[in-house]
Write a protein that holds these residues in place. Structure first.
Motif, mmCIF file in Angstrom:
data_model
loop_
_atom_site.group_PDB
_atom_site.id
_atom_site.type_symbol
_atom_site.label_atom_id
_atom_site.label_comp_id
_atom_site.label_asym_id
_atom_site.label_seq_id
_atom_site.Cartn_x
_atom_site.Cartn_y
_atom_site.Cartn_z
ATOM 1 N N GLY A 1 0.841 -1.193 0.000
ATOM 2 C CA GLY A 1 0.000 0.000 0.000
ATOM 3 C C GLY A 1 0.872 1.237 0.000
ATOM 4 N N PHE A 2 0.244 2.387 -0.230
ATOM 5 C CA PHE A 2 0.988 3.641 -0.161
ATOM 6 C C PHE A 2 0.076 4.768 0.282
ATOM 7 N N ALA A 3 0.700 5.846 0.761
ATOM 8 C CA ALA A 3 -0.071 6.999 1.217
ATOM 9 C C ALA A 3 0.842 8.220 1.303
ATOM 10 N N THR A 4 0.200 9.380 1.316
ATOM 11 C CA THR A 4 0.938 10.629 1.509
ATOM 12 C C THR A 4 0.647 11.178 2.893
ATOM 13 N N PHE A 5 1.622 11.894 3.418
ATOM 14 C CA PHE A 5 1.497 12.538 4.713
ATOM 15 C C PHE A 5 2.045 13.951 4.583
ATOM 16 N N VAL B 1 13.554 6.316 6.767
ATOM 17 C CA VAL B 1 12.926 6.004 8.052
ATOM 18 C C VAL B 1 12.059 4.771 7.825
ATOM 19 N N THR B 2 12.281 3.762 8.641
ATOM 20 C CA THR B 2 11.487 2.541 8.531
ATOM 21 C C THR B 2 10.936 2.155 9.890
ATOM 22 N N SER B 3 9.876 1.415 9.855
ATOM 23 C CA SER B 3 9.357 0.750 11.040
ATOM 24 C C SER B 3 8.777 -0.558 10.551
ATOM 25 N N LYS B 4 8.272 -1.357 11.422
ATOM 26 C CA LYS B 4 7.768 -2.663 11.022
ATOM 27 C C LYS B 4 6.723 -2.506 9.915
ATOM 28 N N GLY B 5 7.112 -2.870 8.699
ATOM 29 C CA GLY B 5 6.172 -2.852 7.595
ATOM 30 C C GLY B 5 6.009 -1.536 6.867
ATOM 31 N N THR B 6 6.796 -0.507 7.234
ATOM 32 C CA THR B 6 6.637 0.825 6.638
ATOM 33 C C THR B 6 7.989 1.392 6.211
ATOM 34 N N ILE B 7 7.972 2.061 5.046
ATOM 35 C CA ILE B 7 9.150 2.775 4.571
ATOM 36 C C ILE B 7 8.713 4.195 4.226
ATOM 37 N N GLN B 8 9.321 5.166 4.903
ATOM 38 C CA GLN B 8 9.019 6.577 4.638
ATOM 39 C C GLN B 8 10.070 7.154 3.697
ATOM 40 N N PHE B 9 9.626 7.998 2.784
ATOM 41 C CA PHE B 9 10.536 8.661 1.863
ATOM 42 C C PHE B 9 9.973 10.028 1.507
ATOM 43 N N THR B 10 10.766 10.814 0.815
ATOM 44 C CA THR B 10 10.329 12.149 0.430
ATOM 45 C C THR B 10 10.442 12.303 -1.084
ATOM 46 N N PHE C 1 3.850 0.644 2.293
ATOM 47 C CA PHE C 1 3.591 -0.312 3.361
ATOM 48 C C PHE C 1 3.652 -1.724 2.770
ATOM 49 N N PRO C 2 4.859 -2.284 2.659
ATOM 50 C CA PRO C 2 4.986 -3.610 2.051
ATOM 51 C C PRO C 2 4.865 -4.771 3.043
ATOM 52 N N GLY C 3 4.716 -4.466 4.304
ATOM 53 C CA GLY C 3 4.735 -5.511 5.321
ATOM 54 C C GLY C 3 6.123 -5.647 5.923
ATOM 55 N N ALA C 4 6.216 -6.424 6.966
ATOM 56 C CA ALA C 4 7.459 -6.516 7.743
ATOM 57 C C ALA C 4 8.599 -7.236 7.028
ATOM 58 N N MET C 5 8.292 -8.289 6.281
ATOM 59 C CA MET C 5 9.367 -9.096 5.699
ATOM 60 C C MET C 5 10.263 -8.303 4.746
ATOM 61 N N PRO C 6 9.733 -7.588 3.760
ATOM 62 C CA PRO C 6 10.622 -6.838 2.868
ATOM 63 C C PRO C 6 11.451 -5.785 3.603
ATOM 64 N N VAL C 7 10.846 -5.128 4.577
ATOM 65 C CA VAL C 7 11.581 -4.110 5.338
ATOM 66 C C VAL C 7 12.738 -4.757 6.080
ATOM 67 N N ASP C 8 12.487 -5.902 6.672
ATOM 68 C CA ASP C 8 13.534 -6.591 7.417
ATOM 69 C C ASP C 8 14.631 -7.120 6.487
#
Length: 113
Positions: free
Chosen positions: A53-57, A81-90, A64-71
């Motif tokens: 998934g994706f979204a703007t802030f 900036v990452t967290s479990k299942g999330t990748i932030q970018f600009t 939001f690809p889920g935890a496995m790809p991020v890990d």
């Protein structure tokens, strides 16, 4: 018009363009992916299973690809900036097409297990 089109239509031009780029990459890598809303954000599914998934802030965009790809890609994501299942970018530091494709391949493989 789809719910994803409705979401994108409401975004500022630069953010919309970036999300459209990601959407195009998803469709290239996983042409069978279906679009919809999942967890309140625009998302893609494969065989009725969440893919990404994706979204703007206010200050960034996220996928939001889920935890496995991020890990699994944490070394390649160290600039973001990452967290479990999330990748932030600009917009100034977007995710490369190659990296998005890697994320999708991992997500897809996880679904097919």
């Amino acid at each position: 018009m789809s719910v994803m089109d409705d979401y994108l239509k409401q975004q500022p031009a630069a953010q919309k363009s970036e999300l459209e780029r990601i959407r195009k990459i998803v469709k290239e890598v996983v042409p069978e992916a279906t679009e919809g809303i999942s967890y309140g954000i625009p998302a893609f599914k494969f065989n009725d299973k969440y893919l990404i998934g994706f979204a703007t802030f206010k200050d960034h965009l996220s996928i939001f690809p889920g935890a496995m790809p991020v890990d699994l890609l944490k070394n390649k994501l160290s600039e973001y900036v990452t967290s479990k299942g999330t990748i932030q970018f600009t917009l100034e530091k977007p995710l490369s097409e190659t990296l998005i494709k890697e994320i999708l391949v991992i997500s897809l493989a996880n679904i097919k297990k």
